[in-house]
Scaffold this motif. Structure first.
Motif, PDB file in Angstrom:
ATOM      1  N   SER A  95       0.831  -1.207   0.000  1.00  0.00           N
ATOM      2  CA  SER A  95       0.000   0.000   0.000  1.00  0.00           C
ATOM      3  C   SER A  95       0.865   1.257   0.000  1.00  0.00           C
ATOM      4  N   THR A  97       2.239   4.787  -1.451  1.00  0.00           N
ATOM      5  CA  THR A  97       1.775   5.904  -2.262  1.00  0.00           C
ATOM      6  C   THR A  97       2.854   6.326  -3.256  1.00  0.00           C
ATOM      7  N   THR A 109      -6.989   6.577  -2.597  1.00  0.00           N
ATOM      8  CA  THR A 109      -7.712   6.821  -1.362  1.00  0.00           C
ATOM      9  C   THR A 109      -7.215   8.131  -0.751  1.00  0.00           C
ATOM     10  N   ALA A 128      -6.159  10.067   3.358  1.00  0.00           N
ATOM     11  CA  ALA A 128      -5.928   9.846   4.780  1.00  0.00           C
ATOM     12  C   ALA A 128      -7.036  10.485   5.610  1.00  0.00           C
ATOM     13  N   THR A 160       5.442   7.355   6.264  1.00  0.00           N
ATOM     14  CA  THR A 160       4.292   7.345   5.363  1.00  0.00           C
ATOM     15  C   THR A 160       3.960   8.762   4.910  1.00  0.00           C
ATOM     16  N   PRO A 187       0.898  10.171   4.953  1.00  0.00           N
ATOM     17  CA  PRO A 187       0.080  10.856   5.960  1.00  0.00           C
ATOM     18  C   PRO A 187       0.911  11.435   7.109  1.00  0.00           C
ATOM     19  N   ASP A 227      -4.362   6.051   5.655  1.00  0.00           N
ATOM     20  CA  ASP A 227      -5.221   5.857   4.492  1.00  0.00           C
ATOM     21  C   ASP A 227      -6.554   5.246   4.927  1.00  0.00           C
ATOM     22  N   GLU A 228      -7.644   5.790   4.398  1.00  0.00           N
ATOM     23  CA  GLU A 228      -8.975   5.355   4.825  1.00  0.00           C
ATOM     24  C   GLU A 228      -9.191   3.854   4.629  1.00  0.00           C
ATOM     25  N   TYR A 239     -10.663  14.072   3.775  1.00  0.00           N
ATOM     26  CA  TYR A 239      -9.335  13.617   3.375  1.00  0.00           C
ATOM     27  C   TYR A 239      -8.294  14.682   3.712  1.00  0.00           C
ATOM     28  N   GLU A 280      -4.101   9.746  -1.842  1.00  0.00           N
ATOM     29  CA  GLU A 280      -3.071   8.715  -1.914  1.00  0.00           C
ATOM     30  C   GLU A 280      -3.284   7.777  -3.100  1.00  0.00           C
ATOM     31  N   LEU A 295      -2.157   4.689  -4.541  1.00  0.00           N
ATOM     32  CA  LEU A 295      -1.352   3.538  -4.132  1.00  0.00           C
ATOM     33  C   LEU A 295      -0.979   2.718  -5.368  1.00  0.00           C
TER      34      LEU A 295
END
Length: 298
Positions: free
Chosen positions: A109, A111, A129, A131, A158, A160, A201-202, A224, A228, A230
């Motif tokens: 996953s 980004t 997606t 965050a 990451t 986020p 990420d959601e 958000y 992202e 991915l």
């Protein structure tokens, strides 16, 4: 004499770092010679790449996509089958595993960002997606603005985490920012009260919450904070290998196979325990897949 010494030094350097792609030749050459493809995976990135049980190979949406990419490589090289080996990575090692040639593909996953493209390449995104924030169900948080003076954590290394830290400093948001080593620690920090929220990420948040003993204790809030895209990671500056991967990803998307895999992992019960994330395909991903490309706006 000096030229000879330099050549000897270069040879010694390559021998000392045989795992490095710079010394090992092209990825396709390495795959031909070894008869295998090494896939880097994460153990807690549900439903992209994770361990459903302690013993056994990783599973997930990104893993399934990568298995199809491996078959495409075998077909292109006219090799009957290729052996797949798995390499466990984390936030700190996922990029370096590809840079150093220890993995041919990182299937989890990650980004696609401009900063990371200086070291590795990415194929067409398999998910888009953003965050958001996981909090305890009874807490009165509705978004980022509610965290002034409160502790919000994200995972080291990451996108986020980087966005949280920069936004907090540049816009004087007054958030107590914390870092955790992995996603599991982030969710656990919220559950135990050592943090008020976990930014990630959601899709990953939904996967982790569904895996908790009592998912009703947690909820996801806020707009958000980031967007992202991915994507699967592969070595930089290896055009032949990337062409095979990109062509197969494009075929999987346009044929509908990728969408079927998405629905299998996001809309149907998955191991362990038969949990269902109930996550429909994001509109951002639907739009992106209309004209599949590895270009992303960052």
């Amino acid at each position: 004499m000096m030229f000879h010494d330099m050549r000897s030094l270069c040879a010694a350097t390559c021998l000392a770092a045989l795992a490095s792609s710079a010394c090992a030749g092209s990825v396709l050459d390495r795959i031909r010679q070894t008869g295998k493809v090494v896939i880097a995976y994460r153990e807690t990135s549900v439903p992209f790449s994770y361990l459903a049980r302690a013993e056994g190979p990783p599973v997930g949406y990104a893993i399934d996509l990568c298995q199809r990419l491996v078959r495409a490589v075998a077909k292109k090289l006219e090799i009957g089958t290729l052996r797949v080996e798995y390499l466990l990575v984390d936030n700190a090692t996922r990029i370096s595993s590809v840079v150093e040639g220890r993995a041919d593909l990182a299937c989890e996953s990650t980004t696609n960002t401009a900063e990371r493209r200086e070291k590795v390449a990415f194929t067409i995104p398999h998910y888009v997606t953003g965050a958001r924030i996981a909090v305890r169900a009874g807490d009165p948080f509705n978004g980022l603005a509610d965290f002034r003076g409160r502790k919000l954590v994200s995972t080291t290394g990451t996108n986020p985490m980087k966005a949280l830290d920069q936004g907090n400093r540049l816009h004087n948001q007054g958030i107590v920012v914390g870092e955790v080593a992995d996603h599991e620690q982030g969710i656990l920090a919220v559950e135990t009260g050592t943090a008020d929220g976990f930014l990630m990420d959601e899709a990953l948040l939904h996967g982790m919450i569904a895996a908790r003993p009592d998912p009703s204790r947690l909820k996801i809030v806020g707009r958000y904070v980031t967007v992202e895209p991915l994507a699967i990671v592969l070595p930089r500056d290896d055009a032949a290998f990337k062409r095979i991967v990109d062509d197969e990803m494009r075929r999987l998307i346009l044929s509908g196979e990728a969408a079927a895999l998405h629905d299998q992992w996001f809309l149907q019960p998955i191991a362990p325990g038969g949990r269902n994330l109930h996550l429909k395909m994001p509109y951002l991903l639907k739009d992106f897949w209309k004209y599949p490309t590895d270009w992303v706006p960052n």
